[in-house]
Every structure is written in C-alpha cells, then in structure tokens.
Design a protein around this motif. Sequence first.
Motif, PDB file in Angstrom:
ATOM      1  N   GLU A 127      -7.115  -3.993  -9.159  1.00 18.38           N
ATOM      2  CA  GLU A 127      -7.472  -5.583  -9.882  1.00 18.38           C
ATOM      3  C   GLU A 127      -6.760  -4.780 -11.281  1.00 18.38           C
ATOM      4  OE1 GLU A 127     -11.451  -3.865 -11.155  1.00 18.38           O
ATOM      5  OE2 GLU A 127     -12.271  -4.055  -9.371  1.00 18.38           O
ATOM      6  N   ARG A 187      -4.623   7.313   0.296  1.00 18.36           N
ATOM      7  CA  ARG A 187      -4.075   5.466   0.510  1.00 18.36           C
ATOM      8  C   ARG A 187      -4.439   4.478  -0.946  1.00 18.36           C
ATOM      9  NH1 ARG A 187      -7.849   2.286   0.792  1.00 18.36           N
ATOM     10  NH2 ARG A 187      -6.312  -0.082   1.224  1.00 18.36           N
ATOM     11  N   LEU A 188      -3.497   4.481  -1.729  1.00 20.52           N
ATOM     12  CA  LEU A 188      -3.946   3.245  -2.619  1.00 20.52           C
ATOM     13  C   LEU A 188      -3.232   2.113  -2.695  1.00 20.52           C
ATOM     14  CD1 LEU A 188      -4.812   3.488  -5.643  1.00 20.52           C
ATOM     15  CD2 LEU A 188      -2.308   3.109  -5.769  1.00 20.52           C
ATOM     16  N   HIS A 189      -3.710   0.946  -2.335  1.00 19.96           N
ATOM     17  CA  HIS A 189      -3.806  -0.542  -2.194  1.00 19.96           C
ATOM     18  C   HIS A 189      -3.068  -1.314  -3.259  1.00 19.96           C
ATOM     19  CE1 HIS A 189      -3.230  -4.481  -0.715  1.00 19.96           C
ATOM     20  NE2 HIS A 189      -3.054  -4.010   0.023  1.00 19.96           N
ATOM     21  N   ASP A 228      -5.010  -4.186  -4.402  1.00 21.28           N
ATOM     22  CA  ASP A 228      -5.698  -4.882  -4.845  1.00 21.28           C
ATOM     23  C   ASP A 228      -6.475  -3.697  -5.359  1.00 21.28           C
ATOM     24  OD1 ASP A 228      -4.473  -6.616  -3.769  1.00 21.28           O
ATOM     25  OD2 ASP A 228      -5.730  -6.947  -1.640  1.00 21.28           O
ATOM     26  N   ASP A 229      -6.834  -2.305  -4.695  1.00 25.83           N
ATOM     27  CA  ASP A 229      -7.322  -1.638  -5.462  1.00 25.83           C
ATOM     28  C   ASP A 229      -7.555  -1.014  -6.966  1.00 25.83           C
ATOM     29  OD1 ASP A 229      -8.386  -0.916  -2.792  1.00 25.83           O
ATOM     30  OD2 ASP A 229      -6.521   0.749  -2.747  1.00 25.83           O
ATOM     31  N   ASN A 265      -4.722   9.801  -6.174  1.00 24.43           N
ATOM     32  CA  ASN A 265      -5.736   9.073  -7.704  1.00 24.43           C
ATOM     33  C   ASN A 265      -5.127   8.222  -8.695  1.00 24.43           C
ATOM     34  OD1 ASN A 265      -8.397   8.806  -6.021  1.00 24.43           O
ATOM     35  ND2 ASN A 265      -8.205  11.065  -6.694  1.00 24.43           N
ATOM     36  N   GLN A 286       0.643  -0.995  -0.485  1.00 27.58           N
ATOM     37  CA  GLN A 286       0.157   0.417   0.039  1.00 27.58           C
ATOM     38  C   GLN A 286       1.170   1.397  -0.006  1.00 27.58           C
ATOM     39  OE1 GLN A 286      -3.443   0.806   2.505  1.00 27.58           O
ATOM     40  NE2 GLN A 286      -2.554   1.998   3.824  1.00 27.58           N
TER      41      GLN A 286
END
Length: 298
Positions: free
Chosen positions: A202, A195-197, A199-200, A237, A181
């Motif tokens: 895809e 935050r940016l994981h 998994d986000d 983003n 992350q």
Amino acid sequence: MLDEQLQPIQRLPLDVPPTAELLAASPDLATVVVTDTCRVIIMAAGRPIPVEIVAADSATLLPGDRLLVTAPTLERLTYIGREYDTKGEHLVFLVDLGSGHVLDQAVLDAVDASVTTVPHPHDGSVVLDAAMGQDGALIYVAQVLDDRLKVELVAENVVAASFAPSGDRLLLTPHPSFDNQISVLEWPSRRPLARLHADDMEIEGLAFFLYGCFLSDRRVLLMTYEHGLLLCTGELNPVAWISLEPPFETSDVQVSTMRGVAEAVFGVAEDVFAADIRDGKSRSWTLWRIPPSRVDAD
C-alpha cells in the motif's frame, strides 16, 4: 581474494591474455577459470588447461573436480558489408577440471540470452538464470548424476536471486518487464512458500528491483527502485525500511558520510551486505551491518 570486509587477503598473478575475464575461482585460488571469449582456460596446478568453448558467460566449480560452463551458440551474419555475431540457443557444458574434456552438454531453450548462476550451498545443483532482456527470463536448475547433466525449467520471467544459507529456500525477484512480486520457493521441491507483492505494501509507486538476498535463514533484504531497502523475515514479512542516507548526525556520533543511491546489494555474511553506491558520477562498494531486531527474538 577479498575477505568479509572487502579487503584483499590473497593475490594470484595469472599468465593469461589481457582481454581475459574471470569466471570462477576456488576459495584458496588453487583453481581459477577465465575466458578470452575464444576459449575457456582452467588455471590449476600451475598450468593452463584450454577448453574449446567460445563466448562462455559463466562457470561454476562443482564437487568431484567438475566444472559447469554456459555459453551461447554464435552465428556469423553480414549486414551492409559488416560481419557480426548473433546469439542463438544457450549450451551448458560439464567439464572435467583435470583434463578440460567436455563430458556432457545440454541445451537451454533461451535465445539471445546472458546466463548467470546461483549455486546451491550444499547439494551441488546450480540454478541458471537466462536473461533475455525485455523478452523476459528463464530459470533452470542443472544437476549432475554419473557425469551426465540434467537440466529442468524452474520458472519464467523472474530473477533467481539467492539461496538461504541452509539451502532450503530459493528467493526469486521480479523481472522488470513483468510482475512486481517477490517469492520464495521451498528447495528442492520448488513448492511456493511465501510471496510479497508490491500492491500488498500500500505504498504508491513501490516497485521491487531485481536485486535481493537472504542475509541469514531468518532475514531477507529486498531492493526497491524509489523507496530504498526493505528488510523482511525469511517468510517475506516486512520488518523495516533501511536507508543508506543517514537521517541525522550528532555531536557524539557521526553515523555516516555516505549519501547516494544503491545500484545493487549482495549478502556478504550473516546480517552484513555490500551495496554498490552511486553518488553523482562516482560509484563505490560499501559494507553495512544490520543490528539485532525483533526478528531474532521470535
């Protein structure tokens, strides 16, 4: 000294041991700090000032003619008749630049670590990144008040990557042995802002690398292991993927001949970054500029 095009603009020969390593330098090269592992040497006003700090791994010039130095404590051990040094806790020293005197020191509870620093662009604080290999990392902030050090733990098992140019946010990237992350903290409150994981996104197999940086207050550049570079807004983003291998060449414009894998990226100027490119066995630093996009129109 290199300019924003990574071209040398100033050189300063130093009378230091050949094994010396550069730790810090002022923009005008009036003050240069090196280490020969046995001591720190401050080169200022044409004379060397020795500081008896062994095995220093970072030095940061501070306002008020002060210097922040980090170094591990060393313990000499013997194994099968051979002596070697092992690292214990890490120490942080506040040094007077003019005399080389140690004014204060603090202890980091980080064993067998290597410390790198991320200085704040304006407020004089310094983020200390104590990397302990597969055991993780500890992130501290060091501040100076009346020639006394105050050191606080900020985060664990992440990497301190970059401050925003305005200094109001700190970018944290994941430690390879832990989470996947990216996060941004408000500064100086250290309140989580974004935050940016992985998994986000895809995207199968996506993993963020430890290198990343603010290019401007509105742009963040992130590095991944297998999918190249990701450009994001200051709020993390995603905006666009950036490939350092050009997809095409035309008869009018040859986009680039550089093909390879980025080993590291660092912000150089607004919307300009340097990439350490590995092409086979060779490595070279190249500069890349990101053109305006819809990020700037928001």
